[in-house]
Design a protein around this motif. Structure first.
Motif, PDB file in Angstrom:
ATOM      1  N   GLU A  47      -9.913 -23.705   0.364  1.00  0.00           N
ATOM      2  CA  GLU A  47      -8.620 -23.498   1.022  1.00  0.00           C
ATOM      3  C   GLU A  47      -7.685 -22.555   0.270  1.00  0.00           C
ATOM      4  O   GLU A  47      -7.056 -21.694   0.875  1.00  0.00           O
ATOM      5  N   PRO A  48      -7.533 -22.665  -1.080  1.00  0.00           N
ATOM      6  CA  PRO A  48      -6.578 -21.766  -1.753  1.00  0.00           C
ATOM      7  C   PRO A  48      -7.117 -20.368  -2.021  1.00  0.00           C
ATOM      8  O   PRO A  48      -6.363 -19.504  -2.473  1.00  0.00           O
ATOM      9  N   LEU A  49      -8.425 -20.118  -1.769  1.00  0.00           N
ATOM     10  CA  LEU A  49      -9.015 -18.853  -2.182  1.00  0.00           C
ATOM     11  C   LEU A  49      -8.501 -17.636  -1.417  1.00  0.00           C
ATOM     12  O   LEU A  49      -8.270 -16.586  -2.022  1.00  0.00           O
ATOM     13  N   PRO A  50      -8.307 -17.692  -0.065  1.00  0.00           N
ATOM     14  CA  PRO A  50      -7.830 -16.474   0.609  1.00  0.00           C
ATOM     15  C   PRO A  50      -6.499 -15.974   0.078  1.00  0.00           C
ATOM     16  O   PRO A  50      -6.299 -14.762  -0.070  1.00  0.00           O
ATOM     17  N   GLU A  51      -5.579 -16.901  -0.234  1.00  0.00           N
ATOM     18  CA  GLU A  51      -4.275 -16.464  -0.744  1.00  0.00           C
ATOM     19  C   GLU A  51      -4.410 -15.777  -2.097  1.00  0.00           C
ATOM     20  O   GLU A  51      -3.707 -14.801  -2.384  1.00  0.00           O
ATOM     21  N   LEU A  52      -5.347 -16.281  -2.941  1.00  0.00           N
ATOM     22  CA  LEU A  52      -5.550 -15.656  -4.249  1.00  0.00           C
ATOM     23  C   LEU A  52      -6.167 -14.263  -4.094  1.00  0.00           C
ATOM     24  O   LEU A  52      -5.751 -13.307  -4.760  1.00  0.00           O
ATOM     25  N   ILE A  53      -7.172 -14.146  -3.213  1.00  0.00           N
ATOM     26  CA  ILE A  53      -7.822 -12.846  -3.023  1.00  0.00           C
ATOM     27  C   ILE A  53      -6.848 -11.858  -2.392  1.00  0.00           C
ATOM     28  O   ILE A  53      -6.869 -10.660  -2.696  1.00  0.00           O
ATOM     29  N   ALA A  54      -5.977 -12.343  -1.498  1.00  0.00           N
ATOM     30  CA  ALA A  54      -5.010 -11.451  -0.846  1.00  0.00           C
ATOM     31  C   ALA A  54      -4.049 -10.833  -1.836  1.00  0.00           C
ATOM     32  O   ALA A  54      -3.448  -9.790  -1.572  1.00  0.00           O
ATOM     33  N   ASP A  55      -3.890 -11.466  -3.002  1.00  0.00           N
ATOM     34  CA  ASP A  55      -2.957 -10.947  -4.012  1.00  0.00           C
ATOM     35  C   ASP A  55      -3.612  -9.927  -4.940  1.00  0.00           C
ATOM     36  O   ASP A  55      -2.982  -9.430  -5.852  1.00  0.00           O
ATOM     37  N   HIS A  56      -4.914  -9.635  -4.719  1.00  0.00           N
ATOM     38  CA  HIS A  56      -5.615  -8.692  -5.585  1.00  0.00           C
ATOM     39  C   HIS A  56      -5.148  -7.259  -5.306  1.00  0.00           C
ATOM     40  O   HIS A  56      -4.868  -6.876  -4.163  1.00  0.00           O
ATOM     41  N   ASP A  57      -5.080  -6.441  -6.361  1.00  0.00           N
ATOM     42  CA  ASP A  57      -4.569  -5.070  -6.228  1.00  0.00           C
ATOM     43  C   ASP A  57      -5.425  -4.241  -5.278  1.00  0.00           C
ATOM     44  O   ASP A  57      -4.908  -3.427  -4.497  1.00  0.00           O
ATOM     45  N   ASN A  58      -6.768  -4.393  -5.347  1.00  0.00           N
ATOM     46  CA  ASN A  58      -7.640  -3.606  -4.463  1.00  0.00           C
ATOM     47  C   ASN A  58      -7.320  -3.860  -2.989  1.00  0.00           C
ATOM     48  O   ASN A  58      -7.317  -2.946  -2.162  1.00  0.00           O
ATOM     49  N   ILE A  59      -7.051  -5.122  -2.648  1.00  0.00           N
ATOM     50  CA  ILE A  59      -6.786  -5.470  -1.252  1.00  0.00           C
ATOM     51  C   ILE A  59      -5.431  -4.924  -0.815  1.00  0.00           C
ATOM     52  O   ILE A  59      -5.286  -4.370   0.285  1.00  0.00           O
ATOM     53  N   LYS A  60      -4.415  -5.072  -1.661  1.00  0.00           N
ATOM     54  CA  LYS A  60      -3.084  -4.581  -1.300  1.00  0.00           C
ATOM     55  C   LYS A  60      -3.078  -3.055  -1.145  1.00  0.00           C
ATOM     56  O   LYS A  60      -2.454  -2.509  -0.223  1.00  0.00           O
ATOM     57  N   GLN A  61      -3.767  -2.370  -2.046  1.00  0.00           N
ATOM     58  CA  GLN A  61      -3.806  -0.911  -1.950  1.00  0.00           C
ATOM     59  C   GLN A  61      -4.528  -0.473  -0.674  1.00  0.00           C
ATOM     60  O   GLN A  61      -4.144   0.514  -0.034  1.00  0.00           O
ATOM     61  N   LEU A  62      -5.572  -1.197  -0.262  1.00  0.00           N
ATOM     62  CA  LEU A  62      -6.331  -0.808   0.927  1.00  0.00           C
ATOM     63  C   LEU A  62      -5.489  -0.942   2.191  1.00  0.00           C
ATOM     64  O   LEU A  62      -5.493  -0.053   3.041  1.00  0.00           O
ATOM     65  N   VAL A  63      -4.752  -2.061   2.363  1.00  0.00           N
ATOM     66  CA  VAL A  63      -3.953  -2.219   3.587  1.00  0.00           C
ATOM     67  C   VAL A  63      -2.794  -1.239   3.615  1.00  0.00           C
ATOM     68  O   VAL A  63      -2.271  -0.916   4.686  1.00  0.00           O
ATOM     69  N   ASN A  64      -2.361  -0.740   2.449  1.00  0.00           N
ATOM     70  CA  ASN A  64      -1.321   0.287   2.414  1.00  0.00           C
ATOM     71  C   ASN A  64      -1.886   1.646   2.819  1.00  0.00           C
ATOM     72  O   ASN A  64      -1.181   2.482   3.386  1.00  0.00           O
ATOM     73  N   ASP A  65      -3.181   1.874   2.490  1.00  0.00           N
ATOM     74  CA  ASP A  65      -3.794   3.177   2.790  1.00  0.00           C
ATOM     75  C   ASP A  65      -5.187   2.925   3.366  1.00  0.00           C
ATOM     76  O   ASP A  65      -6.200   3.148   2.705  1.00  0.00           O
ATOM     77  N   PRO A  66      -5.280   2.414   4.613  1.00  0.00           N
ATOM     78  CA  PRO A  66      -6.589   2.008   5.165  1.00  0.00           C
ATOM     79  C   PRO A  66      -7.554   3.167   5.367  1.00  0.00           C
ATOM     80  O   PRO A  66      -8.755   2.974   5.470  1.00  0.00           O
ATOM     81  N   GLY A  67      -7.060   4.399   5.414  1.00  0.00           N
ATOM     82  CA  GLY A  67      -7.944   5.534   5.623  1.00  0.00           C
ATOM     83  C   GLY A  67      -8.578   6.061   4.357  1.00  0.00           C
ATOM     84  O   GLY A  67      -9.435   6.947   4.408  1.00  0.00           O
ATOM     85  N   ASN A  68      -8.198   5.553   3.199  1.00  0.00           N
ATOM     86  CA  ASN A  68      -8.721   6.026   1.916  1.00  0.00           C
ATOM     87  C   ASN A  68     -10.127   5.452   1.703  1.00  0.00           C
ATOM     88  O   ASN A  68     -10.295   4.240   1.515  1.00  0.00           O
ATOM     89  N   GLU A  69     -11.137   6.325   1.727  1.00  0.00           N
ATOM     90  CA  GLU A  69     -12.523   5.866   1.611  1.00  0.00           C
ATOM     91  C   GLU A  69     -12.817   5.276   0.236  1.00  0.00           C
ATOM     92  O   GLU A  69     -13.605   4.339   0.115  1.00  0.00           O
ATOM     93  N   ALA A  70     -12.193   5.820  -0.809  1.00  0.00           N
ATOM     94  CA  ALA A  70     -12.425   5.285  -2.161  1.00  0.00           C
ATOM     95  C   ALA A  70     -11.895   3.857  -2.260  1.00  0.00           C
ATOM     96  O   ALA A  70     -12.551   2.962  -2.811  1.00  0.00           O
ATOM     97  N   LEU A  71     -10.684   3.619  -1.727  1.00  0.00           N
ATOM     98  CA  LEU A  71     -10.134   2.268  -1.739  1.00  0.00           C
ATOM     99  C   LEU A  71     -10.983   1.319  -0.905  1.00  0.00           C
ATOM    100  O   LEU A  71     -11.217   0.165  -1.294  1.00  0.00           O
ATOM    101  N   ARG A  72     -11.471   1.816   0.244  1.00  0.00           N
ATOM    102  CA  ARG A  72     -12.287   0.964   1.107  1.00  0.00           C
ATOM    103  C   ARG A  72     -13.600   0.598   0.415  1.00  0.00           C
ATOM    104  O   ARG A  72     -14.054  -0.550   0.465  1.00  0.00           O
ATOM    105  N   SER A  73     -14.226   1.552  -0.254  1.00  0.00           N
ATOM    106  CA  SER A  73     -15.479   1.278  -0.958  1.00  0.00           C
ATOM    107  C   SER A  73     -15.256   0.278  -2.081  1.00  0.00           C
ATOM    108  O   SER A  73     -16.049  -0.646  -2.272  1.00  0.00           O
ATOM    109  N   ARG A  74     -14.153   0.450  -2.819  1.00  0.00           N
ATOM    110  CA  ARG A  74     -13.858  -0.481  -3.905  1.00  0.00           C
ATOM    111  C   ARG A  74     -13.596  -1.896  -3.381  1.00  0.00           C
ATOM    112  O   ARG A  74     -14.052  -2.885  -3.947  1.00  0.00           O
ATOM    113  N   ALA A  75     -12.866  -1.985  -2.254  1.00  0.00           N
ATOM    114  CA  ALA A  75     -12.584  -3.298  -1.668  1.00  0.00           C
ATOM    115  C   ALA A  75     -13.858  -3.945  -1.144  1.00  0.00           C
ATOM    116  O   ALA A  75     -14.069  -5.147  -1.306  1.00  0.00           O
TER     117      ALA A  75
END
Length: 609
Positions: free
Chosen positions: A60-88
């Protein structure tokens, strides 16, 4: 004639007793065995509910922890960035394998999936749109969501946890964590109970009986079908009503299922899981209950028949008076023999009891010795943990000593002997401190003789700076000290108080390294009879989930090879030994804040442990 009359009367009484036993005994036996079966089914229901709740609470607490990861936050800010998408994608796949979950994926606010743990699989979620799912809609509004469904892409059943991805307090996307619960369902197959789980619409989506899957225990009304199809909870699975009839007998709920073969009756117990919005039911076949009741009736009838036989024997006893007298004599002789045998047996039992008492006394002595050995083993185990802690604590003064040695060598080459001599003096002081720390470990195996006394805060801070100055320089951190009054003192031990300050200030240096604001504040203030020492940085702070475990032994948020996770645990116990407290929180304007509360001491000119 009279004897025949008595036999006839006895037969009539026996028939009446049989009729009464059959009519009342059947109901009593059925009710008794049904109560026992209800208790057994209740235990099975509690175990099933506990297994489901425990399995879901792990994730139950895992999605909130993963949502706070830098890779995930950077991807939703720039969803078209292929490097960020590959890293995520890579990060989600590694986390999914580590946690043994089903799937983890990230969606934009329009429901499009932009990263998934199965990005490279044949049923990849990347590019799929799940905006119709209730879990996405709830998480997009900023809430934590839970939902059970059959995957429309993978066609695998699972439980979904969804959490909003917030960037600067704005929801920019949704992360979904899918958990496979087939392993629990597999454990229900082949048991004496039928266990099933139904959703709010009454549709069975988990059961140990595959033939009941996607059947409904409630009428499949148009409204229920419309709600189910709107969320596509079961994709294209065919839903059908389960032919059942319900009745109550003696306070028990009985379901008759006419599915396939002959109808079968089940004792049914149900439990509603509020968090998951499920209903867990346990069905126990009542055929065994009725079989036991029939067996009991047969036993009662046999007992009545035996009673009738005894009555017949009693009626014939007068005609067999002589035989009875002989039998009584034989019985008396046999009884005397048995009394003698029982007396001898009791004597042997008494001897065995005395032997057992002696053995138990010897066992108690061995138990006391074993308890003493266990106490010593516990002390040795603690000594092993302190040995690991010593390697952690000596690493910092050794690093400082190495810096001074290198500096002294350079100063000697430049003929700056006085400054080199000063460095050697500092190295000698560090060696003395390491000897004190080693002495603290050596004394752990016995009751320490050192006493807590007044320690000057100014002296403790000065000695601490000698150890942490190298680390502060590497982190380019600035230490801002405000002791309020220069003569402030606390009740503590000098060396161990330095250990605490070194651990906390070093952690603060790690937290601010690479940031714009690299200040670390050390503030001391008196509060009545207490002295409060606060060490505060301007880093990312301590999340609530970590704050609950931060003082546990071997718990560390640093990378592999950057710490044993013992520093704060040791510090916590040292402050506790001083009669104080150590806590952690977050400052109002950001950053972690460690708060040390100790008893204030009279002013001292020099404090030593």
């Amino acid at each position: 004639m009279k004897q025949r009359f008595r036999v006839l009367v006895g037969l009539c009484l026996l028939s009446a007793a049989c009729y009464a036993a059959i009519s009342s005994g059947r109901e009593f036996a059925t009710r008794s065995y049904m109560n026992d079966a209800s208790l057994q089914a209740g235990s099975a229901l509690r175990l099933a509910v506990s297994a489901l709740a425990g399995h879901l609470s792990r994730y139950e607490p895992l999605p909130e922890l993963i949502a706070d990861h830098d890779n995930i936050k950077q991807l939703v800010n720039d969803p078209g960035n292929e490097a960020l998408r590959s890293r995520a994608n890579t990060y989600l796949k590694e986390i999914n394998a580590l946690l043994e979950s089903s799937d983890i994926y990230v969606m934009r606010m329009n429901g499009d999936t932009i990263a998934a743990s199965n990005y490279d699989g044949p049923t990849s979620f990347v590019g799929e749109n799940f905006s119709y799912r209730p879990y996405f809609q709830d998480a997009a509004r900023g809430g934590q969501a839970r939902f059970y469904a059959l995957g429309t892409t993978s066609l695998k059943r699972g439980y979904y946890f969804a959490s909003p991805i917030q960037v600067n307090r704005t929801v920019r996307g949704v992360i979904v964590f899918k958990v496979d619960i087939d392993s629990i369902e597999a454990s229900w197959k082949g048991g004496e109970y039928k266990i099933l789980v139904s959703d709010p619409e009454g549709i069975i989506f988990m059961t140990g009986s595959p033939e009941w899957l996607y059947s409904s225990v409630l009428p499949l009304t148009e409204e229920r079908l419309r709600r189910t199809q709107a969320s596509r909870r079961y994709a294209e699975a065919a839903l059908r009503p389960l032919p059942i009839s319900e009745q109550y007998a003696n306070g028990h709920r009985l379901l008759t299922v006419a599915d396939g073969a002959a109808p079968r009756e089940y004792l049914t117990l149900s439990h509603y899981m509020k968090d998951a919005d499920w209903t867990v039911s346990v069905l126990m076949d009542t055929s065994s209950v009725h079989s036991q009741a029939r067996t009991m009736l047969i036993a009662v009838l046999l007992s009545i028949g035996l009673l009738g036989l005894v009555v017949a024997i009693v009626l014939q006893r007068r005609a067999r008076a002589q035989e009875r007298m002989r039998m009584q004599i034989d019985a008396r002789n046999e009884l005397e023999e048995r009394v003698e045998e029982r007396t001898a047996a009791l004597a042997r039992v008494n001897e065995r009891i005395e032997e057992e008492i002696a053995e138990r006394r010897l066992t108690e002595q061995k138990l006391r010795q074993t308890q003493a050995d266990l106490i010593q083993a516990g002390k040795l185990a603690g000594l092993g943990q302190m040995s690991a802690a010593l390697s952690h604590e000596l690493n910092q003064p050794l690093a400082a000593a190495k810096t001074y040695v290198d500096s002294a060598a350079m100063l000697i080459e430049r003929d700056r002997v006085d400054e080199a001599r000063d460095n050697l003096s500092r190295i000698s002081g560090l060696i003395d401190r390491m000897a004190s720390i080693s002495r603290h470990l050596r004394n752990f195996a016995r009751k320490p003789n050192e006493k807590v006394g007044p320690v000057s805060l100014a002296t403790a801070i000065t000695d601490t700076l000698e150890i942490v100055s190298a680390r502060l320089k590497v982190a380019d951190a600035t230490l801002v000290i405000d002791l309020g009054e220069p003569s402030a003192a606390v009740q503590a031990g000098s060396v161990r108080l330095q250990q605490v300050l070194v651990n906390i200030i070093t952690n603060a240096a790690d937290a601010v390294e690479g940031l714009d604001d690299r200040r670390i504040h050390v503030v001391a203030a008196r509060d009545g009879a207490k002295m409060i020492i606060t060490v505060r940085d301007h880093g990312a702070g301590v999340p609530p989930s970590i704050a609950q475990r931060i003082f546990d032994p071997f718990f560390s948020t640093k990378g592999v090879g950057r710490g044993l996770g013992l520093g704060l645990s040791i510090s916590y116990n040292i402050i506790k030994d001083f009669g104080g407290s150590l806590s952690v929180g977050n400052a109002e304007d950001g950053g972690a804040e460690f708060r040390i509360v100790l008893d204030a001491a009279p002013v001292v000119s020099e404090a030593a442990e």
